[in-house]
Design a protein around this motif. Structure first.
Motif, PDB file in Angstrom:
ATOM      1  N   ASP A  12       0.828  -1.212   0.000  1.00 47.61           N
ATOM      2  CA  ASP A  12       0.000   0.000   0.000  1.00 47.61           C
ATOM      3  C   ASP A  12       0.860   1.259   0.000  1.00 47.61           C
ATOM      4  OD1 ASP A  12      -2.311  -1.580   0.140  1.00 47.61           O
ATOM      5  OD2 ASP A  12      -2.562  -1.281   2.309  1.00 47.61           O
ATOM      6  N   ARG A  15       2.135   2.392  -3.265  1.00 51.48           N
ATOM      7  CA  ARG A  15       1.129   2.962  -4.164  1.00 51.48           C
ATOM      8  C   ARG A  15       0.687   4.374  -3.759  1.00 51.48           C
ATOM      9  NH1 ARG A  15      -0.785  -2.402  -3.980  1.00 51.48           N
ATOM     10  NH2 ARG A  15      -2.372  -1.849  -2.460  1.00 51.48           N
ATOM     11  N   ARG A  93      -2.726  -2.050   6.846  1.00 45.95           N
ATOM     12  CA  ARG A  93      -3.086  -1.452   5.561  1.00 45.95           C
ATOM     13  C   ARG A  93      -3.012   0.071   5.684  1.00 45.95           C
ATOM     14  NH1 ARG A  93      -6.062  -4.347   1.911  1.00 45.95           N
ATOM     15  NH2 ARG A  93      -5.048  -2.830   0.548  1.00 45.95           N
ATOM     16  N   GLY A  95      -4.163   3.708   3.155  1.00 45.77           N
ATOM     17  CA  GLY A  95      -4.687   4.221   1.893  1.00 45.77           C
ATOM     18  C   GLY A  95      -5.998   4.939   2.123  1.00 45.77           C
ATOM     19  N   VAL A  99      -9.176   0.204   2.204  1.00 41.38           N
ATOM     20  CA  VAL A  99      -8.396  -0.664   3.099  1.00 41.38           C
ATOM     21  C   VAL A  99      -9.319  -1.539   3.962  1.00 41.38           C
ATOM     22  CG1 VAL A  99      -6.424   0.912   3.162  1.00 41.38           C
ATOM     23  CG2 VAL A  99      -8.127   0.993   5.006  1.00 41.38           C
TER      24      VAL A  99
END
Length: 103
Positions: A12, A15, A93, A95, A99
């Motif tokens: 993650d 990205r 996670r 984002g 998530v």
């Protein structure tokens, strides 16, 4: 408190846009890490309201925190684990709201 990450979190992070990662790191440094230290010293210490830390529905032991309300809608999931008698934060996670599909 020490932090560790999962492979999903690492993926993650790769990205995230550079500016979003910078915002996440700033929130962790300035608000989340001190709150974790306070929690480790006294588990009855409340999390800062601005982080909106709460349990993830349907994922026992997994918590979420909001690191941005603007673009992006920044969310992260984590769990508090004990490793060799030491409490740690394991990032799961990071984002946006997606998530929560696999927290």
């Amino acid at each position: 408190m020490k932090f560790e990450t999962t492979p999903a979190f690492d993926s993650d992070v790769r990205r995230l846009k550079r500016e979003h990662l910078a915002t996440f790191k700033e929130v962790v440094r300035d608000k989340f890490a001190p709150a974790c230290d306070a929690y480790a010293a006294d588990p009855s210490t409340p999390w800062p309201a601005s982080l909106r830390v709460k349990s993830v529905q349907g994922a026992d032991g997994v918590l979420e925190m909001t690191w941005s309300f603007a673009s992006p809608d920044g969310r992260a999931t984590f769990e508090l684990v004990t490793v060799d008698g030491e409490l740690r934060c394991r990032w799961r996670r990071v984002g946006d709201h997606d998530v929560f599909k696999k927290p």
